[in-house]
Motif scaffolding. Structure first.
Motif, mmCIF file in Angstrom:
data_model
loop_
_atom_site.group_PDB
_atom_site.id
_atom_site.type_symbol
_atom_site.label_atom_id
_atom_site.label_comp_id
_atom_site.label_asym_id
_atom_site.label_seq_id
_atom_site.Cartn_x
_atom_site.Cartn_y
_atom_site.Cartn_z
ATOM 1 N N HIS A 74 0.827 -1.216 0.000
ATOM 2 C CA HIS A 74 0.000 0.000 0.000
ATOM 3 C C HIS A 74 0.859 1.263 0.000
ATOM 4 O O HIS A 74 0.551 2.226 -0.704
ATOM 5 N N LEU A 75 1.958 1.238 0.766
ATOM 6 C CA LEU A 75 2.810 2.448 0.801
ATOM 7 C C LEU A 75 3.489 2.673 -0.555
ATOM 8 O O LEU A 75 3.619 3.819 -1.007
ATOM 9 N N SER A 76 3.882 1.587 -1.214
ATOM 10 C CA SER A 76 4.546 1.807 -2.510
ATOM 11 C C SER A 76 3.517 2.257 -3.557
ATOM 12 O O SER A 76 3.844 3.026 -4.462
ATOM 13 N N ALA A 90 -0.388 8.386 3.546
ATOM 14 C CA ALA A 90 0.638 7.433 3.996
ATOM 15 C C ALA A 90 0.541 7.233 5.509
ATOM 16 O O ALA A 90 0.670 6.110 6.004
ATOM 17 N N ARG A 91 0.295 8.327 6.214
ATOM 18 C CA ARG A 91 0.189 8.216 7.677
ATOM 19 C C ARG A 91 -0.990 7.303 8.048
ATOM 20 O O ARG A 91 -0.883 6.424 8.895
ATOM 21 N N GLU A 92 -2.101 7.503 7.377
ATOM 22 C CA GLU A 92 -3.284 6.688 7.688
ATOM 23 C C GLU A 92 -3.013 5.200 7.407
ATOM 24 O O GLU A 92 -3.397 4.332 8.195
ATOM 25 N N VAL A 93 -2.342 4.920 6.289
ATOM 26 C CA VAL A 93 -2.035 3.521 5.953
ATOM 27 C C VAL A 93 -1.118 2.913 7.013
ATOM 28 O O VAL A 93 -1.321 1.776 7.453
ATOM 29 N N LEU A 100 -3.873 -3.241 12.571
ATOM 30 C CA LEU A 100 -4.027 -4.628 12.108
ATOM 31 C C LEU A 100 -3.043 -5.539 12.842
ATOM 32 O O LEU A 100 -3.408 -6.625 13.309
ATOM 33 N N ARG A 101 -1.799 -5.070 12.963
ATOM 34 C CA ARG A 101 -0.772 -5.886 13.626
ATOM 35 C C ARG A 101 -1.186 -6.207 15.069
ATOM 36 O O ARG A 101 -1.049 -7.325 15.545
ATOM 37 N N ALA A 130 -9.475 2.359 0.269
ATOM 38 C CA ALA A 130 -10.284 3.569 0.053
ATOM 39 C C ALA A 130 -9.431 4.858 0.047
ATOM 40 O O ALA A 130 -9.620 5.718 -0.823
ATOM 41 N N PRO A 131 -8.459 5.007 0.980
ATOM 42 C CA PRO A 131 -7.636 6.229 0.932
ATOM 43 C C PRO A 131 -6.857 6.357 -0.382
ATOM 44 O O PRO A 131 -6.607 7.474 -0.842
#
Ligand SMILES: Nc1ncnc2c1ncn2[C@@H]1O[C@H](COP(=O)(O)OP(=O)(O)O)[C@@H](O)[C@H]1O
Ligand SMILES: N[C@@H](CC(=O)OP(=O)(O)O)C(=O)O
Length: 468
Positions: A74-76, A90-93, A100-101, A130-131
């Protein structure tokens, strides 16, 4: 106003998301209000299910590794979409992956995975995607705001893994999404997930983002709901199975439900239900050719009397369980007990067929449930005092032909079974839906391609439709 749904494939990479976002932007630029519903990036839901069950086994290393992979993916994607590492997206992800972890660590510690925890874990797929869609829309100059299913107002009952919208969901969705649209924003809703009135996350069943889109469509009285796909609409057969499958111009709500129920992966089986009352059309459109009208799904489509059957479909990995013995005859409650036992064990029955008199009942269940179904029937009916035989045939598939035109049309069954016999396929069981909208039959898994192709050819399904 239009609702647009994008599935996992169309959310699968930065370029796929950009392309999907451009389809939304084109409509917004035309002055249409659009609400977007998105699925998780392709493969993510399966990874989440796998990591949840590994965590349940206590394999925290596997689960952590899988979370890291999702975070990187997701970050990439954000980076390719031009989002900075310190951007809000990126912060939200990163925060979602951390949450999740922690959830997964809890499962691994307890070695316990309830349906409720599984829903929470699997909801991260859509909450993460969604973001990304909102970012891609902003890049195209569309002001967007993303929400989770619950955040959008999609209240459901508490049937985890298979939740249904509550009546209160509709006014709430109208209020929340209508408010955003009124402020000139394009809402991006995480599909597939809802929330109970207590705020507990639920999911609507596999493929549930179609359902999210139609629930929203009904709530907002949309002009149409469009589900964008990697195929140009609903086809006369799975194009991966039948080369000559063609796209269908129109289908009824009922036909599409039958097709989805009998395995056409293209739509969630309940997707059309929220639209039936208001008659809002559902359009299945191909993202590769946006000018193609796709398939229009309405209450009363045109019927072509020369072609009573519209499509053929198949579900694999089933089993036939035949319950019999003379003792079933005249035991009024026998069938009731059989279904009760299976319902209590949450074993879904896909198809039934009753033998001569009441002497046998054949039930089609999923292969993974089959042995358990046989065991519980033996165990729970063993004491009720009538003799029975149980026979289990594994590795079975069900093929169905569907079309409103079959109602009252003679010779359909003869044509179908003639063609199937010609293809050298052995029939294990036959059933016709009481609506006369489908004829379905069970065969061995290995005969699926031959049977589907034979049925497709017998009803000239490749030729009846307008050219793509
Ligand atoms: N009758 C059918 N018509 C169209 N597609 C079908 C049919 N049966 C099976 N499919 C398959 O369904 C796929 C689309 O479903 P899916 O990948 O779940 O969509 P999405 O993820 O976009 O919701 C197609 O790629 C196609 O292979
Ligand atoms: N992500 C969910 C919901 C969904 O609708 O997915 P897709 O649209 O990719 O089939 C699933 O895989 O079941």
């Amino acid at each position: 106003m239009i609702i647009m749904k994008f599935g996992g494939t169309l959310m699968g990479s930065a370029s796929a998301i950009e392309r999907s976002a451009s389809l939304v932007a084109a409509e917004v630029r035309r002055g249409t209000s659009v609400v977007v519903a998105v699925s998780a990036m392709v493969g993510v839901t399966d990874s989440l299910l796998a990591l949840a069950s590994q965590a349940e086994q206590g394999d925290i290393a596997y689960a952590n590794d899988a979370v890291t992979q999702l975070r990187i993916r997701h970050l990439s994607t954000i980076e390719t979409l031009g989002g900075a590492p310190n951007s809000d997206t990126a912060r939200e992800v990163r925060e979602l992956c951390e949450s999740l972890r922690q959830t997964v660590a809890g499962v691994a510690l307890l070695k316990e995975l309830s349906r409720r925890s599984r829903d929470l874990i699997v909801s991260f797929g859509e909450r993460l995607s969604a973001p990304l869609m909102a970012l891609a829309l902003e890049n195209l100059g569309v002001r967007a705001h993303h929400l989770s299913g619950g955040g959008a107002g999609l209240l459901t009952d508490g049937q985890f893994g298979n939740a249904r919208p509550l009546p209160e969901a509709y006014p709430r969705l109208r209020e929340r999404l209508g408010g955003l649209l009124g402020a000139g924003l394009t809402p991006v809703v995480a599909g597939f997930i809802g929330e109970t009135t207590q705020g507990v996350t639920t999911t609507l069943g596999r493929g549930g983002t179609d359902y999210t889109a139609t629930i929203i469509g009904a709530a907002l009285s949309a002009a149409e709901v469009w589900t964008w796909k990697d195929v140009d609409g609903v086809m006369s057969a799975d194009p991966r199975l039948v080369e000559g499958a063609r796209n269908l111009a129109q289908l009824s709500y009922a036909e599409v439900m039958e097709l989805a129920y009998f395995g056409a992966k293209v739509l969630h089986p309940l997707a059309v239900t929220p639209l039936q009352q208001s008659g809002i059309p559902l359009r299945v459109k191909g993202a590769a050719d946006p000018d193609h009208p796709g398939t229009l799904i309405v209450a009363e489509p045109q019927i072509d009397p020369a072609h009573p059957v519209k499509a053929v479909t198949a579900i694999r990995n089933l089993a036939v369980l035949t319950v019999g013995g003379a003792g079933l005859v005249g035991v009024p409650d026998a069938f009731g007990q059989i279904f009760q036992v299976l319902a209590r064990e949450e074993i879904n029955v896909h198809m039934i067929s009753q033998g001569n008199s009441q002497a046998t009942l054949s039930l089609v269940v999923s292969q993974p449930d089959a042995r358990r179904a046989a065991e519980v029937l033996k165990r729970d009916l063993g004491n009720s005092g009538y003799p029975r035989e149980l026979h289990l045939q594994e590795n079975v598939a069900v093929v169905a032909v569907v079309g409103e035109g079959m109602r009252g049309s003679r010779g359909v069954a003869a044509r179908l079974f003639g063609a199937v016999a010609q293809a050298n396929v052995n029939l294990l069981m036959i059933a016709q839906g009481s609506s006369e909208l489908n004829i379905s039959f069970a065969i061995e898994n290995r005969d699926v391609e031959a049977a589907v192709r034979a049925a497709h050819a017998a009803f000239e399904l490749g030729a009846q439709l307008r050219p793509a």
